[in-house]
Design a protein around this motif. Sequence first.
Motif, PDB file in Angstrom:
ATOM      1  N   PHE A 500       1.031  -0.975   0.127  1.00 57.87           N
ATOM      2  CA  PHE A 500       0.232   0.097   0.281  1.00 57.87           C
ATOM      3  C   PHE A 500       1.154   1.480  -0.437  1.00 57.87           C
ATOM      4  CE2 PHE A 500      -3.272  -2.963   1.020  1.00 57.87           C
ATOM      5  CZ  PHE A 500      -4.324  -2.475   1.559  1.00 57.87           C
ATOM      6  N   ASN A 501       0.350   2.020  -1.090  1.00 55.23           N
ATOM      7  CA  ASN A 501       0.902   3.721  -0.056  1.00 55.23           C
ATOM      8  C   ASN A 501       2.542   4.038  -0.532  1.00 55.23           C
ATOM      9  OD1 ASN A 501       0.151   6.595   0.510  1.00 55.23           O
ATOM     10  ND2 ASN A 501       0.410   5.937   2.275  1.00 55.23           N
ATOM     11  N   TRP A 525      -1.827  -1.164  -4.068  1.00 48.23           N
ATOM     12  CA  TRP A 525      -2.687  -0.659  -3.677  1.00 48.23           C
ATOM     13  C   TRP A 525      -1.996   1.558  -3.793  1.00 48.23           C
ATOM     14  CZ3 TRP A 525      -8.258  -0.930  -1.865  1.00 48.23           C
ATOM     15  CH2 TRP A 525      -8.071  -2.577  -2.025  1.00 48.23           C
ATOM     16  N   SER A 526      -2.797   2.006  -4.678  1.00 42.97           N
ATOM     17  CA  SER A 526      -2.340   3.741  -4.466  1.00 42.97           C
ATOM     18  C   SER A 526      -1.053   3.749  -4.093  1.00 42.97           C
ATOM     19  CB  SER A 526      -2.980   3.734  -3.027  1.00 42.97           C
ATOM     20  OG  SER A 526      -4.204   3.986  -2.452  1.00 42.97           O
ATOM     21  N   ASP A 528       0.531   6.036  -6.079  1.00 42.66           N
ATOM     22  CA  ASP A 528       0.529   7.231  -7.303  1.00 42.66           C
ATOM     23  C   ASP A 528       1.530   7.367  -8.162  1.00 42.66           C
ATOM     24  OD1 ASP A 528      -1.553   7.602  -5.233  1.00 42.66           O
ATOM     25  OD2 ASP A 528      -0.420   9.306  -4.578  1.00 42.66           O
ATOM     26  N   PHE A 550      -5.684   2.040  -7.869  1.00 44.60           N
ATOM     27  CA  PHE A 550      -5.330   3.376  -7.983  1.00 44.60           C
ATOM     28  C   PHE A 550      -4.327   3.516  -8.006  1.00 44.60           C
ATOM     29  CE2 PHE A 550      -9.031   2.109  -5.026  1.00 44.60           C
ATOM     30  CZ  PHE A 550      -9.715   2.964  -5.205  1.00 44.60           C
ATOM     31  N   CYS A 551      -3.789   3.131  -9.174  1.00 42.94           N
ATOM     32  CA  CYS A 551      -2.265   3.865  -9.694  1.00 42.94           C
ATOM     33  C   CYS A 551      -2.764   4.674 -10.449  1.00 42.94           C
ATOM     34  CB  CYS A 551      -1.537   2.342 -10.117  1.00 42.94           C
ATOM     35  SG  CYS A 551      -0.927   1.371  -8.176  1.00 42.94           S
TER      36      CYS A 551
END
Length: 606
Positions: A500-501, A525-526, A528, A550-551
Motif C-alpha cells: 500500500f501507499n 494499491w495506491s 501514485d 489506484f495507480c
Amino acid sequence: MHAREANVSQKRLTKLKMKWGNDSQRGSLEKEVLAELKPHTDTLKHFEVEYYGGVEFPCWVGDPTFHQLVHVSLRGCRKCTSLPLLGRLPSLKELLIQGMDDVKVISLELSRSTDVTFPSLEILRFEDMSSWKAWSTNSEVMFPRLRELQIIKCPDLIDVSLEALPSLRVLRIEGCSESVLRSLVQAASSTTKLEIESILGLTDEVWRGVIVNFWAVEELCIRKCDEIRYLWESDAEASKVLVNLKELKVWRCKNLVSLGEKEEDEDNIGSNLLSSLRMLVIDSCESMERLCCPNSIESLVIKWCSSVRDVSFPRATTTTGGGGQNLKSLTIDIWGCGNLKSINQLSNSTHLTSLSISYCENMELFSDLHQLSNLTSLYIQGCKSIGIESFPNLHLPNLTDLGIEGCKNMKAFGDLQLPNLISWRIESCENLESFPDLQLSNLTMLKHMTIRYCPMIDASFPRGLWPPNLCYLDIGGSKKPISEWGYQNFPASLVHLRLFNEPDVRNFSQLSHLFPSSLTNLSIWSFDNLESLSTGLQHLTSLQHLIIWFCPKVNDLPETLLPSLLSLIIDECPKLKERCEGRGSHYWPLISHIPCIYMDRSYHFS
C-alpha cells in the motif's frame, strides 16, 4: 364482458394475482369484474389481490370449495369496509391483510356455523390498517394451528377480544397501542418468540403487567419503546417470570436506564438473574447508564450506548461461578460506548473466547487481560485512551486473532507471548512507534499479518525475523518507505503480498529484491507515481493473481508473467485500462486467455 370472455374458471390455475391501479375509483364495476374472474376451485393454491377498488368482495372469495387454497394476500384494497369470510377455507395456511384503510372492525368468526374457524391457518399478518379499531370473535374454536401472528402499524386498534391461541409461538407487534400487546400475550401464553416495536403507551407500569405472561418466551426483542426505563423491578422478579428466556435484544429504547430498577449488592450483582439467558444485545439505548450482566450469558453485544459507564459481571463465590466461568464460551462485542471506561470482574470470565471493543474513546483496558487464558480473538478499534499500560504483558496461550486499529495513544507493546497466534492486524495507530519485532520469529503459527498506516513504525525488520510460516502479508504506510528496505528474507511460505501507499516508487525494479519467488498473489494499491511494471517481477514464475488499484500513472504490464495468470484486476488505473480493454487494445492478445479479467468494476471476457 372481457372478464367473462377470459373464461378463467376453466384455466385450472394454481396461482392467481390480480392488481388494479392504486388510484382506481370504479368500485361497483370492479366488483363485477372480480366476480367474473372466479378461478377453478379444484386447483387454486395461491391467491393475491392488490389495489382492488370495490367496497366488498364477491362471494366466491372465501368459498370453502377452494379446498387447495393455502395462501391469500389482500393488499391496498382501501375502499373495502369488511373482509371476505375466509375462515372456512379448509387448507388456508397463510393470510396477509394490508392497507385496507376503511376497515374498522374485524370479526373473523362465521355466523351460524359450528365448524372450526381457520382450521389450517399457521401465519396471519395485518399491516397498515389505519382505521382498524376492534378485533373480536365469538368462536371458541378458532385458529387451532396458528403459530405466527404479526400486527404492524395499526395505531387505532384498541379492542382485541380473542380466545386462547394454543399453538402460537411467534408474536410480532409494531406501531400499535399497549392494549393490543396486553390482550395478545394473555391469549398466547405459549409464545416462545416475541418482538415488539414502537408500542404506544408502554410505560414501566404497563410493562410489568405484561411480562408476567412471559413464562414460555425464549426470544424477546424490544425496539423503539421509549417509555420504558427498566425492564424489571428486581433480579428476583425477572428470574421468576422469565424462566425460559435465552435471547434478549433491546434496540433504540432511548429512555432505558438499566435492565433492573433495583440493584443487588455489588458482590453478587446479577448472580441469580435469568439463569437461562445466553445472548444479550443492547443497541442504541442512549440513556443506558449501567449494565449488570447475568452470570449465564455466552454472548454480550453493546452498541452505541453513549451514556453507559459500567458493565459488570458477578463476583465469583464458593457456590456460584462469576462472569460466565461455567460456560463453554463467552463473546463480548462493544461498539460506540464513548463513556465506558472498564468492564468489571472480567478476569473471572475464564472461558471468554472473543472480545471486541470499538469506538469506546474513554475505555482503559484492564491490566489482568492475561488471566483470560481461553481468549482466542481480541479486537480493539478506535479506543483513544488505550495506551501501552493496557498491554504491559500479553501472555495468552490460546489467542489466534489479534487486531489493533485506530488507537491513537498506543505507542508500544509490552512482552508478548502468543504461541498460537494465527492472524495479527495493526492499522491506523498513528503514534505506535514499535512492537516486539525480536519475538516475531517465535510466532511459528502466524499465517496472516497486516501492518497498515502506522507512520511512526519502521516495519522493515532485520534479516530472518519474519514469522517462519507467514503466508499473507498486507503492509504499507509505515515510517520507512518499502523502496528503502533492505533484503528481507521472507519465508518460502509467503504466497500473498499486498503493498500500500508508496508514492516514491516509479518502477517495480526498485522493489524486485523484496519479492520471494513463492508469490502466487500480488496486490498493488495506491502507488501514485508508479509508471512501469514491466521489470522487476520476471522471477515470480508462480504468480497467478495480479491486482493493481489506484495507480493512475501505470501504463504497462510484465508481459513475461501474463501467460500464467488466472486473474487480473485493474481499477482506477486509466492509462493501463486503455491499453488492456477491448480486442483492439495493446495488451488484449496477451491477456484474453486469462479466465477472470476485472476492470473498473466490470468483467471482461474473451
